[in-house]
Design an enzyme around this catalytic site. Sequence first.
Site, PDB file in Angstrom:
ATOM      1  N   SER A   1       0.652   1.590  -3.099  1.00 34.87           N
ATOM      2  CA  SER A   1       1.662   1.526  -2.048  1.00 34.87           C
ATOM      3  C   SER A   1       2.642   2.678  -2.173  1.00 34.87           C
ATOM      4  O   SER A   1       2.917   3.161  -3.263  1.00 34.87           O
ATOM      5  CB  SER A   1       2.429   0.206  -2.108  1.00 34.87           C
ATOM      6  OG  SER A   1       3.407   0.193  -1.088  1.00 34.87           O
ATOM      7  N   GLY A   2       3.152   3.079  -1.037  1.00 29.35           N
ATOM      8  CA  GLY A   2       4.168   4.135  -1.036  1.00 29.35           C
ATOM      9  C   GLY A   2       3.823   5.260  -0.081  1.00 29.35           C
ATOM     10  O   GLY A   2       4.553   6.237   0.019  1.00 29.35           O
ATOM     11  N   GLY A   3       2.685   5.119   0.610  1.00 27.88           N
ATOM     12  CA  GLY A   3       2.300   6.132   1.594  1.00 27.88           C
ATOM     13  C   GLY A   3       1.997   7.463   0.933  1.00 27.88           C
ATOM     14  O   GLY A   3       1.789   7.528  -0.281  1.00 27.88           O
TER      15      GLY A   3
ATOM     16  N   HIS B   1       1.927  -7.781  -0.432  1.00 30.19           N
ATOM     17  CA  HIS B   1       3.024  -6.797  -0.365  1.00 30.19           C
ATOM     18  C   HIS B   1       3.229  -6.359   1.087  1.00 30.19           C
ATOM     19  O   HIS B   1       4.350  -6.335   1.595  1.00 30.19           O
ATOM     20  CB  HIS B   1       2.720  -5.577  -1.251  1.00 30.19           C
ATOM     21  CG  HIS B   1       3.607  -4.397  -0.965  1.00 30.19           C
ATOM     22  ND1 HIS B   1       3.412  -3.565   0.124  1.00 30.19           N
ATOM     23  CD2 HIS B   1       4.712  -3.926  -1.592  1.00 30.19           C
ATOM     24  CE1 HIS B   1       4.365  -2.643   0.138  1.00 30.19           C
ATOM     25  NE2 HIS B   1       5.163  -2.833  -0.896  1.00 30.19           N
ATOM     26  N   ASN B   2       2.151  -6.013   1.743  1.00 31.94           N
ATOM     27  CA  ASN B   2       2.274  -5.532   3.120  1.00 31.94           C
ATOM     28  C   ASN B   2       2.749  -6.643   4.058  1.00 31.94           C
ATOM     29  O   ASN B   2       3.510  -6.391   4.987  1.00 31.94           O
ATOM     30  CB  ASN B   2       0.949  -4.951   3.604  1.00 31.94           C
ATOM     31  CG  ASN B   2       0.656  -3.603   2.970  1.00 31.94           C
ATOM     32  OD1 ASN B   2       1.132  -3.304   1.876  1.00 31.94           O
ATOM     33  ND2 ASN B   2      -0.133  -2.785   3.639  1.00 31.94           N
TER      34      ASN B   2
ATOM     35  N   HIS C   1      -7.797 -41.511  11.830  1.00 29.86           N
ATOM     36  CA  HIS C   1      -7.813 -40.589  10.679  1.00 29.86           C
ATOM     37  C   HIS C   1      -7.194 -41.210   9.433  1.00 29.86           C
ATOM     38  O   HIS C   1      -7.180 -40.586   8.392  1.00 29.86           O
ATOM     39  CB  HIS C   1      -7.099 -39.280  11.046  1.00 29.86           C
ATOM     40  CG  HIS C   1      -7.876 -38.463  12.047  1.00 29.86           C
ATOM     41  ND1 HIS C   1      -9.155 -38.013  11.801  1.00 29.86           N
ATOM     42  CD2 HIS C   1      -7.553 -38.045  13.295  1.00 29.86           C
ATOM     43  CE1 HIS C   1      -9.582 -37.334  12.858  1.00 29.86           C
ATOM     44  NE2 HIS C   1      -8.635 -37.348  13.780  1.00 29.86           N
TER      45      HIS C   1
ATOM     46  N   LYS D   1      -1.733  -2.035  11.557  1.00 28.55           N
ATOM     47  CA  LYS D   1      -3.046  -1.611  11.086  1.00 28.55           C
ATOM     48  C   LYS D   1      -3.871  -2.788  10.587  1.00 28.55           C
ATOM     49  O   LYS D   1      -5.059  -2.650  10.344  1.00 28.55           O
ATOM     50  CB  LYS D   1      -2.896  -0.594   9.961  1.00 28.55           C
ATOM     51  CG  LYS D   1      -2.655   0.833  10.438  1.00 28.55           C
ATOM     52  CD  LYS D   1      -2.976   1.783   9.302  1.00 28.55           C
ATOM     53  CE  LYS D   1      -2.642   3.219   9.619  1.00 28.55           C
ATOM     54  NZ  LYS D   1      -2.609   3.995   8.357  1.00 28.55           N
TER      55      LYS D   1
ATOM     56  N   GLU E   1       6.321  -6.911   3.599  1.00 28.84           N
ATOM     57  CA  GLU E   1       6.900  -5.730   4.259  1.00 28.84           C
ATOM     58  C   GLU E   1       7.084  -5.992   5.765  1.00 28.84           C
ATOM     59  O   GLU E   1       8.136  -5.685   6.331  1.00 28.84           O
ATOM     60  CB  GLU E   1       5.957  -4.550   4.005  1.00 28.84           C
ATOM     61  CG  GLU E   1       6.265  -3.270   4.733  1.00 28.84           C
ATOM     62  CD  GLU E   1       5.119  -2.247   4.524  1.00 28.84           C
ATOM     63  OE1 GLU E   1       4.685  -2.051   3.365  1.00 28.84           O
ATOM     64  OE2 GLU E   1       4.657  -1.667   5.521  1.00 28.84           O
TER      65      GLU E   1
ATOM     66  N   LYS F   1     -11.573   6.132   4.025  1.00 29.04           N
ATOM     67  CA  LYS F   1     -11.236   5.118   5.011  1.00 29.04           C
ATOM     68  C   LYS F   1     -11.832   3.776   4.578  1.00 29.04           C
ATOM     69  O   LYS F   1     -13.008   3.711   4.204  1.00 29.04           O
ATOM     70  CB  LYS F   1     -11.847   5.563   6.340  1.00 29.04           C
ATOM     71  CG  LYS F   1     -11.272   4.941   7.562  1.00 29.04           C
ATOM     72  CD  LYS F   1     -11.898   5.671   8.763  1.00 29.04           C
ATOM     73  CE  LYS F   1     -11.952   4.774   9.985  1.00 29.04           C
ATOM     74  NZ  LYS F   1     -10.647   4.462  10.529  1.00 29.04           N
TER      75      LYS F   1
ATOM     76  N   ASN G   1      -7.184   0.756   1.277  1.00 34.31           N
ATOM     77  CA  ASN G   1      -6.665  -0.560   1.658  1.00 34.31           C
ATOM     78  C   ASN G   1      -7.805  -1.508   1.991  1.00 34.31           C
ATOM     79  O   ASN G   1      -7.965  -1.926   3.124  1.00 34.31           O
ATOM     80  CB  ASN G   1      -5.749  -0.426   2.875  1.00 34.31           C
ATOM     81  CG  ASN G   1      -4.296  -0.310   2.476  1.00 34.31           C
ATOM     82  OD1 ASN G   1      -3.901  -0.742   1.381  1.00 34.31           O
ATOM     83  ND2 ASN G   1      -3.494   0.249   3.351  1.00 34.31           N
TER      84      ASN G   1
ATOM     85  N   ARG H   1       5.261  -8.432  16.537  1.00 31.55           N
ATOM     86  CA  ARG H   1       4.656  -7.140  16.883  1.00 31.55           C
ATOM     87  C   ARG H   1       3.651  -7.327  18.010  1.00 31.55           C
ATOM     88  O   ARG H   1       3.599  -6.531  18.948  1.00 31.55           O
ATOM     89  CB  ARG H   1       3.946  -6.539  15.664  1.00 31.55           C
ATOM     90  CG  ARG H   1       4.892  -6.050  14.599  1.00 31.55           C
ATOM     91  CD  ARG H   1       4.162  -5.128  13.632  1.00 31.55           C
ATOM     92  NE  ARG H   1       4.938  -4.901  12.420  1.00 31.55           N
ATOM     93  CZ  ARG H   1       4.609  -4.022  11.476  1.00 31.55           C
ATOM     94  NH1 ARG H   1       3.518  -3.290  11.601  1.00 31.55           N
ATOM     95  NH2 ARG H   1       5.359  -3.882  10.407  1.00 31.55           N
TER      96      ARG H   1
ATOM     97  N   LEU I   1     -10.404  13.397   0.177  1.00 26.21           N
ATOM     98  CA  LEU I   1      -9.208  14.216  -0.006  1.00 26.21           C
ATOM     99  C   LEU I   1      -8.396  14.372   1.279  1.00 26.21           C
ATOM    100  O   LEU I   1      -7.883  15.446   1.583  1.00 26.21           O
ATOM    101  CB  LEU I   1      -9.589  15.588  -0.584  1.00 26.21           C
ATOM    102  CG  LEU I   1     -10.328  15.542  -1.922  1.00 26.21           C
ATOM    103  CD1 LEU I   1     -10.792  16.943  -2.333  1.00 26.21           C
ATOM    104  CD2 LEU I   1      -9.446  14.935  -3.025  1.00 26.21           C
TER     105      LEU I   1
ATOM    106  N   LYS J   1      -1.704  -6.389  -3.064  1.00 22.04           N
ATOM    107  CA  LYS J   1      -1.298  -5.310  -2.154  1.00 22.04           C
ATOM    108  C   LYS J   1      -1.201  -5.841  -0.721  1.00 22.04           C
ATOM    109  O   LYS J   1      -0.286  -5.484   0.032  1.00 22.04           O
ATOM    110  CB  LYS J   1      -2.305  -4.148  -2.223  1.00 22.04           C
ATOM    111  CG  LYS J   1      -2.114  -3.055  -1.153  1.00 22.04           C
ATOM    112  CD  LYS J   1      -0.785  -2.358  -1.302  1.00 22.04           C
ATOM    113  CE  LYS J   1      -0.470  -1.192  -0.404  1.00 22.04           C
ATOM    114  NZ  LYS J   1      -1.126  -0.917   0.806  1.00 22.04           N
TER     115      LYS J   1
END
Length: 476
Positions: A128-130, A185-186, A452, A260, A189, A75, A102, A287, A10, A182
């Site tokens: 998703s959506g925080g 998606h990130n 090759h 993250k 993003e 977590k 996640n 980043r 929670l 998901k």
Amino acid sequence: GQAQIGVTGLAVMGRNLARNLARHGHVVAVHNRTAARTRQLVEEFGHEGEFVPAESAADFVASLRRPRRLVIMVKAGAATDAVIEEFAPLLESGDVIVDGGNAHFEDTRRREAALRERGLHFVGCGISGGEEGALNGPSIMPGGSAESYRSLGPLLESIAARVDGEPCCTHIGPDGAGHFVKMVHNGIEYADMQLIAEAYDLLRRVAGYEPGRIAEVFRTWNRGRLDSYLIEITAEVLGHTDAATGRPFVDVVADAAEQKGTGRWTVQTALDLGVPVSGIAEAVFARSLSGHGALREAAQQLPGPVRPELHPDDAAQFADQVEAALYASKIVAYAQGWHQITAGSAEYGWDIDPGAVAAIWRGGCIIRARFLDEIRAAYAGGKPPVTLLTDPTFREALERAQNAWRHVVATAAQLGVPAPGFSAALAYYDALRAERLPAALVQGQRDYFGAHTYRRTDREGSFHTLWGQDRSEVEA
Ligand code: NBP
């Protein structure tokens, strides 16, 4: 037990998800390792609906109606395994454990297989959506068995965001499909944010606009085809003034972007699947580069081009060209993301409906945008396009944008303004279009130093040239 669903874990996400469920009239059992959080939730928000607090795992499980539906919001990683191990022995055949964290989709596949052996349904569920989304309507991406969705789906659909009356929640596919989608998606993003950041940088450093003015430009863009949550919040951030200094907020924030890890996972997975997601990769690298302070410090002394100011008339035109470059690059980034979704679906046998993914990302999630309607439409016909780029709507947009796009990338290069997202997107576009690629030469080099072998354009078979001898060709 009388609770229709339970939430354990929670912190911000779990608490808001539990409140969202209760506000929609569901009886929600709530539990947290540290019981103080459970008590606090009921004290603060108990009036919003019907909560059944439990301090022990046994009481929590006993409070759930069968088949039990239990959402874990802790977590990601070891904590999720610990919680699963705590609850699984208390559950019975047919009960459903949902992991709303996640998780990496490979972990979800492992957990699903292990729990299936024990007669339990395990649903790896991307959310998703925080925290705001969890409370008011997220985009929800559940994996797991079709049977588990029959029991769980209506509950999840009732709390998801809605667009045109449709819930932003659909059964994505078996085992890890939900967490995979998901993850992508990130990744998308990351790419979208990077492209927007490059557009800002070009407007600032090439067109000479101040942040407040750029905020206005973004607000205008947000009324057109780029209409999206990310453009909207970008305008807000750029329009914000730092209270302490009176300077534009964007100028007082350290220019080192953190992550993250879901963007990195997307790229790592894409490498394994052999899918070129260069837009997402450039965003992750951008980043990473921004955080290398010592490297950047050392490189300050490197020469760059002399940067002439743009004439104000040209600046306005350049802003329009940046809009076109942003839109075209965005199409490419999303096309790459959807390529990864279809490749993952094929690799793992998930049978993901690519149009349905676009539909549930129209609301609730970070990349929500008008644009996703177009992607959904592209997959609505009988035969899905091999790539989104060739869908007639996107093809036409790319055709109209391409001169501006090329001009912006060329200008950025000439003036020494980095635009890795725009450039990589254009390079991908041109590489796919090319009738012949220099890959032929690369294959020749590989044959030269490593024997090759290569295939020929004019005959079947594999061949090798005897480079060190008389350069005759042998069939391999
Ligand atoms: P956190 O990721 O910060 O996790 C905190 C929760 O995990 C607390 O309830 C904590 O219990 C519990 N927990 C931990 Br830590 N170890 C535990 C263990 N060994 N056994 C039992 N419980 C344990 O919470 P969050 O930010 O609400 O995110 C929850 C999940 O949702 C994560 O997987 C996250 O990646 C994902 N997610 C987050 C967002 C976001 O915007 N924050 C968005 C989308 C998804 P305690 O109270 O006893 O310490």
